[in-house]
Design a protein around this motif. Sequence first.
Motif, short mmCIF file in Angstrom:
data_model
loop_
_atom_site.label_atom_id
_atom_site.label_comp_id
_atom_site.label_asym_id
_atom_site.label_seq_id
_atom_site.Cartn_x
_atom_site.Cartn_y
_atom_site.Cartn_z
N ARG A 57 2.29 1.57 -3.43
CA ARG A 57 1.29 1.99 -4.41
C ARG A 57 0.97 3.49 -4.24
N SER A 58 0.87 3.94 -2.97
CA SER A 58 0.54 5.34 -2.69
C SER A 58 1.63 6.28 -3.20
N GLU B 164 0.82 -1.21 0.00
CA GLU B 164 0.00 0.00 0.00
C GLU B 164 0.86 1.26 0.00
#
Length: 602
Positions: A234-235, A231
């Motif tokens: 991805r961010s 995450e």
Amino acid sequence: MLEELSISGLGVIDKASAQFSPGFTVLTGETGAGKTMIVTSLRLLSGARADAGRVRSGSQKATVEGRFRVAESADDSTRAAVAEIVESAGAELDDDGSAIAVRTVGSDGRSRAHLGGRSVPVGVMGRFTGALLTIHGQNDQLRLLRPDHQREALDSFAGDKAATALGRYRTAREKWVATLDELDARRANHRELAQEADRLRFGIDEIAAVDPQPGEDDALADTIRRLSDLESIRSAAAGSHDVVAGDAGSLIDGLGQVRSLLESAGDAQLRTLAGRVSETLTVVTDIGDELSSFLSGLPTDADELEKLLARQGELKALVRKYAPDIDGVIEWRATAESRLAEIDDPQGSIDELEAAAASARADVESAASTLRSVRRKAAKSMSVKVSAELAGLAMGDAALSVNVTDDTAGVEDRLAITVDGVTSHAGAEGADRVEFALVAHTGADPLPIAKSASGGELSRLMLGLEVVLAEPTSGSVMVFDEVDAGVGGRAAVEIGRRLAGLARAHQVIVVTHLPQVAAFADNHLVIGKTSKSGERAQTSTVRPLDRDARIAELARMLAGLGESDTGRAHAEELLATAESEKAQVSEPAGKAAPGKGTRKKR
């Protein structure tokens, strides 16, 4: 040839030296004077075992020094052998081309050897002198009774043909024995090989089920590390992409506007900046594309990480059992498959080895048959020539019979072969037995010389062999230590004549008690003994004799009559007769020419 010999501290010899000339040299002297020490010293230079008991009483060590030179008449093989030994030992020849060999034996039994000024192993010095020097003594006569020495003498007479045939036989036999050894090992390890095949097959199947790819473990570890923080990755990637190429006021749009404004300006300097902005826009656009590709490659399925972790577990299980990494596991599998191909069918492998052994055995049989044929042909010629020598050595119509028979194989003989229809043992030197037999007189049955020859007959037989085996241009040094033992009368005269004939091709040095032999010499050295007043130890000396001194020594040898007119007259007659015969006879009686075979040191 041997040019000079110096001895100190050996047996009864305190210090002595002698010069040796080409041709026939005799060493004589009273019993106990130390004649055998001359031969002992040469044996030491030939690499014989050191014996501290030979060191003179009161001396710390015995030293023997010999100066050798390759004779001009030496064959090429002798020259090459000597040159190779000298070069490999790092030794140096003197300016005149001679080499000095030195052997010391301490009273504690320690031995040292030097060749050409360089310390060398005793064996190296022995190889050097062995290429030039052959010593025959009464022990050598006894060795002549042994079948292996009789075979060596026959092969020496047969020359290159026997050497070639024997070399082919040895090569074939070595290959056959190696195949038999492997076959025996396969048969003995049949069960162990089957168990090894099962283990290999299990490992190969286990690795094949996982089917690892080269470098997969490292690549998988990198992917798992990335997914463990999916995450945040991805961010970061998405936020960066929005800044660079997003829909709301992205960096790409801004740079495009800047480029347009600069290009539309009328200022040359601003237009130059527009080119640099264009380059920056290209780089930023590439970054945006890469971020987009990275985001599309990130897994969207939450179970992807679990699948990768399961795969990583399979790979780690293989690494724990077979190799440090996956590349090693793949290599282990390839090696195991190769090994399994060799042993997967033990019986099939045994069948192949049995066929190979049968083929190798046939090669041995063929080579053994050729070798036997060469030996039998040479045996006939050798028998004729040596018998002619025996006739000239006052042995009447005695003859030598050289017999080549099969070396019979036992019932359980592992190396049994069939040669010319006869089952024989394939020994290291052939499948033959060579036996010298003496035919005492015409019509008598031949009997092995070990059972029929007297000491005197053995002496003459060995001398006859040497004459026949001698290569006319070999130029070696031949030493005979009382080879005439047990001989007298006319036989002694013939031995002297034969030795003189042998000296035309070799340097011949003879220790003798017989005046008939000594009279034929070209050079005569006498070993004398002296005792200093007040000392118990005896000292021996070596000195050359002129013709007058030779007559006195021959008279002493005849009957201890060195000071009598009668003794000197007999001695002078003997010497004159020998000199006359040497001048008149160009070849030894009983033979047309020396043997044609290439002489080998025995």
